[in-house]
Design a protein around this motif. Structure first.
Motif, PDB file in Angstrom:
ATOM      1  N   GLN A   1       0.821  -1.186   0.000  1.00  8.52           N
ATOM      2  CA  GLN A   1       0.000   0.000   0.000  1.00  8.52           C
ATOM      3  C   GLN A   1       0.866   1.250   0.000  1.00  8.52           C
ATOM      4  O   GLN A   1       1.918   1.279   0.625  1.00  8.52           O
ATOM      5  CB  GLN A   1      -0.925   0.019   1.232  1.00  8.52           C
ATOM      6  N   VAL A   2       0.403   2.247  -0.711  1.00  7.95           N
ATOM      7  CA  VAL A   2       1.084   3.540  -0.771  1.00  7.95           C
ATOM      8  C   VAL A   2       0.201   4.572  -0.095  1.00  7.95           C
ATOM      9  O   VAL A   2      -1.009   4.607  -0.307  1.00  7.95           O
ATOM     10  CB  VAL A   2       1.358   3.942  -2.226  1.00  7.95           C
ATOM     11  N   GLN A   3       0.818   5.404   0.721  1.00  2.00           N
ATOM     12  CA  GLN A   3       0.097   6.517   1.339  1.00  2.00           C
ATOM     13  C   GLN A   3       0.716   7.823   0.850  1.00  2.00           C
ATOM     14  O   GLN A   3       1.924   7.916   0.657  1.00  2.00           O
ATOM     15  CB  GLN A   3       0.185   6.463   2.871  1.00  2.00           C
ATOM     16  N   LEU A   4      -0.145   8.810   0.652  1.00  3.42           N
ATOM     17  CA  LEU A   4       0.296  10.121   0.176  1.00  3.42           C
ATOM     18  C   LEU A   4      -0.105  11.189   1.180  1.00  3.42           C
ATOM     19  O   LEU A   4      -1.245  11.209   1.649  1.00  3.42           O
ATOM     20  CB  LEU A   4      -0.335  10.438  -1.180  1.00  3.42           C
ATOM     21  N   VAL A   5       0.825  12.092   1.474  1.00  8.68           N
ATOM     22  CA  VAL A   5       0.549  13.213   2.374  1.00  8.68           C
ATOM     23  C   VAL A   5       0.906  14.503   1.653  1.00  8.68           C
ATOM     24  O   VAL A   5       2.061  14.721   1.276  1.00  8.68           O
ATOM     25  CB  VAL A   5       1.351  13.100   3.677  1.00  8.68           C
ATOM     26  N   LEU A  20       3.261  23.216  -3.738  1.00  6.64           N
ATOM     27  CA  LEU A  20       2.648  22.029  -3.145  1.00  6.64           C
ATOM     28  C   LEU A  20       3.685  20.918  -3.049  1.00  6.64           C
ATOM     29  O   LEU A  20       4.544  20.782  -3.923  1.00  6.64           O
ATOM     30  CB  LEU A  20       1.470  21.549  -3.987  1.00  6.64           C
ATOM     31  N   SER A  21       3.575  20.141  -1.984  1.00  3.60           N
ATOM     32  CA  SER A  21       4.437  18.978  -1.798  1.00  3.60           C
ATOM     33  C   SER A  21       3.580  17.755  -1.527  1.00  3.60           C
ATOM     34  O   SER A  21       2.495  17.864  -0.960  1.00  3.60           O
ATOM     35  CB  SER A  21       5.393  19.189  -0.618  1.00  3.60           C
ATOM     36  N   CYS A  22       4.082  16.605  -1.927  1.00  2.00           N
ATOM     37  CA  CYS A  22       3.382  15.357  -1.675  1.00  2.00           C
ATOM     38  C   CYS A  22       4.418  14.272  -1.426  1.00  2.00           C
ATOM     39  O   CYS A  22       5.229  13.975  -2.307  1.00  2.00           O
ATOM     40  CB  CYS A  22       2.500  14.987  -2.862  1.00  2.00           C
ATOM     41  N   ALA A  23       4.367  13.702  -0.228  1.00  2.02           N
ATOM     42  CA  ALA A  23       5.310  12.656   0.139  1.00  2.02           C
ATOM     43  C   ALA A  23       4.617  11.299   0.107  1.00  2.02           C
ATOM     44  O   ALA A  23       3.532  11.137   0.685  1.00  2.02           O
ATOM     45  CB  ALA A  23       5.874  12.924   1.528  1.00  2.02           C
ATOM     46  N   ALA A  24       5.230  10.357  -0.569  1.00  3.92           N
ATOM     47  CA  ALA A  24       4.700   8.995  -0.648  1.00  3.92           C
ATOM     48  C   ALA A  24       5.456   8.089   0.312  1.00  3.92           C
ATOM     49  O   ALA A  24       6.667   8.223   0.489  1.00  3.92           O
ATOM     50  CB  ALA A  24       4.824   8.473  -2.076  1.00  3.92           C
ATOM     51  N   SER A  25       4.725   7.177   0.893  1.00  3.47           N
ATOM     52  CA  SER A  25       5.345   6.184   1.784  1.00  3.47           C
ATOM     53  C   SER A  25       4.659   4.848   1.585  1.00  3.47           C
ATOM     54  O   SER A  25       3.571   4.776   1.017  1.00  3.47           O
ATOM     55  CB  SER A  25       5.236   6.622   3.247  1.00  3.47           C
ATOM     56  N   ALA A  91      -8.948  25.581  -6.807  1.00  3.98           N
ATOM     57  CA  ALA A  91      -9.433  24.204  -6.868  1.00  3.98           C
ATOM     58  C   ALA A  91      -8.863  23.429  -5.691  1.00  3.98           C
ATOM     59  O   ALA A  91      -7.981  23.911  -4.973  1.00  3.98           O
ATOM     60  CB  ALA A  91      -9.006  23.535  -8.175  1.00  3.98           C
ATOM     61  N   VAL A  92      -9.373  22.228  -5.522  1.00  3.00           N
ATOM     62  CA  VAL A  92      -8.717  21.264  -4.641  1.00  3.00           C
ATOM     63  C   VAL A  92      -7.708  20.506  -5.485  1.00  3.00           C
ATOM     64  O   VAL A  92      -8.056  19.976  -6.548  1.00  3.00           O
ATOM     65  CB  VAL A  92      -9.730  20.300  -3.999  1.00  3.00           C
ATOM     66  N   TYR A  93      -6.490  20.473  -5.026  1.00  4.80           N
ATOM     67  CA  TYR A  93      -5.409  19.806  -5.760  1.00  4.80           C
ATOM     68  C   TYR A  93      -5.123  18.458  -5.100  1.00  4.80           C
ATOM     69  O   TYR A  93      -4.929  18.382  -3.883  1.00  4.80           O
ATOM     70  CB  TYR A  93      -4.158  20.684  -5.765  1.00  4.80           C
ATOM     71  N   TYR A  94      -5.079  17.436  -5.939  1.00  6.81           N
ATOM     72  CA  TYR A  94      -4.866  16.075  -5.462  1.00  6.81           C
ATOM     73  C   TYR A  94      -3.559  15.521  -6.005  1.00  6.81           C
ATOM     74  O   TYR A  94      -3.286  15.604  -7.213  1.00  6.81           O
ATOM     75  CB  TYR A  94      -5.992  15.154  -5.932  1.00  6.81           C
ATOM     76  N   CYS A  95      -2.799  14.939  -5.135  1.00  6.88           N
ATOM     77  CA  CYS A  95      -1.573  14.250  -5.529  1.00  6.88           C
ATOM     78  C   CYS A  95      -1.934  12.824  -5.935  1.00  6.88           C
ATOM     79  O   CYS A  95      -2.856  12.219  -5.365  1.00  6.88           O
ATOM     80  CB  CYS A  95      -0.617  14.221  -4.345  1.00  6.88           C
ATOM     81  N   THR A  96      -1.224  12.292  -6.922  1.00  8.02           N
ATOM     82  CA  THR A  96      -1.448  10.900  -7.326  1.00  8.02           C
ATOM     83  C   THR A  96      -0.130  10.165  -7.458  1.00  8.02           C
ATOM     84  O   THR A  96       0.906  10.751  -7.773  1.00  8.02           O
ATOM     85  CB  THR A  96      -2.187  10.811  -8.667  1.00  8.02           C
ATOM     86  N   PHE A  97      -0.219   8.868  -7.217  1.00  9.55           N
ATOM     87  CA  PHE A  97       0.900   7.957  -7.408  1.00  9.55           C
ATOM     88  C   PHE A  97       0.375   6.814  -8.245  1.00  9.55           C
ATOM     89  O   PHE A  97      -0.624   6.178  -7.882  1.00  9.55           O
ATOM     90  CB  PHE A  97       1.412   7.445  -6.061  1.00  9.55           C
ATOM     91  N   ARG A  98       1.025   6.548  -9.378  1.00  7.55           N
ATOM     92  CA  ARG A  98       0.534   5.500 -10.266  1.00  7.55           C
ATOM     93  C   ARG A  98       1.640   4.507 -10.594  1.00  7.55           C
ATOM     94  O   ARG A  98       2.757   4.898 -10.959  1.00  7.55           O
ATOM     95  CB  ARG A  98      -0.008   6.107 -11.558  1.00  7.55           C
ATOM     96  N   HIS A  99       1.326   3.238 -10.450  1.00 12.33           N
ATOM     97  CA  HIS A  99       2.232   2.168 -10.850  1.00 12.33           C
ATOM     98  C   HIS A  99       1.404   1.134 -11.592  1.00 12.33           C
ATOM     99  O   HIS A  99       0.454   0.584 -11.011  1.00 12.33           O
ATOM    100  CB  HIS A  99       2.928   1.535  -9.648  1.00 12.33           C
TER     101      HIS A  99
END
Length: 115
Positions: A1-5, A20-25, A91-99
């Motif tokens: 599982q990947v979490q984004l903050v 904007l910053s987005c950290a994946a873990s 707008a609301v900005y959403y971070c995404t992680f795709r694999h």
């Protein structure tokens, strides 16, 4: 599982800048695409920009020349530098992680640009 903050949203006047910053873990595969989408009230969610793990980037026409996406693979973090902001960028900005076929979404961060 990947979490984004995500972090970095807020209120800014037209012409201003935000980052904007987005950290994946979690289970981070080295080959992936990270990006930013946004959704304004009453509108569909749209791609703002994305960046491959190798560094190739893609931008929506509406933000080209004003926004810059970048990433730090060592920190599994993606950034969106937004300059010359316009009220229509609100707008609301959403971070995404795709694999492969899996996409993970962040919780969203509000960006409001006042005129």
């Amino acid at each position: 599982q990947v979490q984004l903050v995500e972090s970095g949203g807020g209120l800014v006047q037209a012409g201003g800048s935000l980052r904007l910053s987005c950290a994946a873990s979690g289970s981070i595969f080295s080959i992936n695409v990270m990006g930013w989408y946004r959704q304004a009230p009453g509108k569909q969610r749209e791609l703002v920009a994305d960046i491959l793990s190798g560094g190739s980037t893609n931008y929506a026409d509406s933000v080209k020349g004003r926004f810059t996406i970048s990433r730090d693979n060592a920190k599994n973090t993606v950034y969106l530098q937004m300059n010359s902001l316009k009220p229509e960028d609100t707008a609301v900005y959403y971070c995404t992680f795709r694999h492969l076929s899996t996409t993970v979404w962040g919780q969203g961060t509000q960006v409001t640009v006042s005129s």
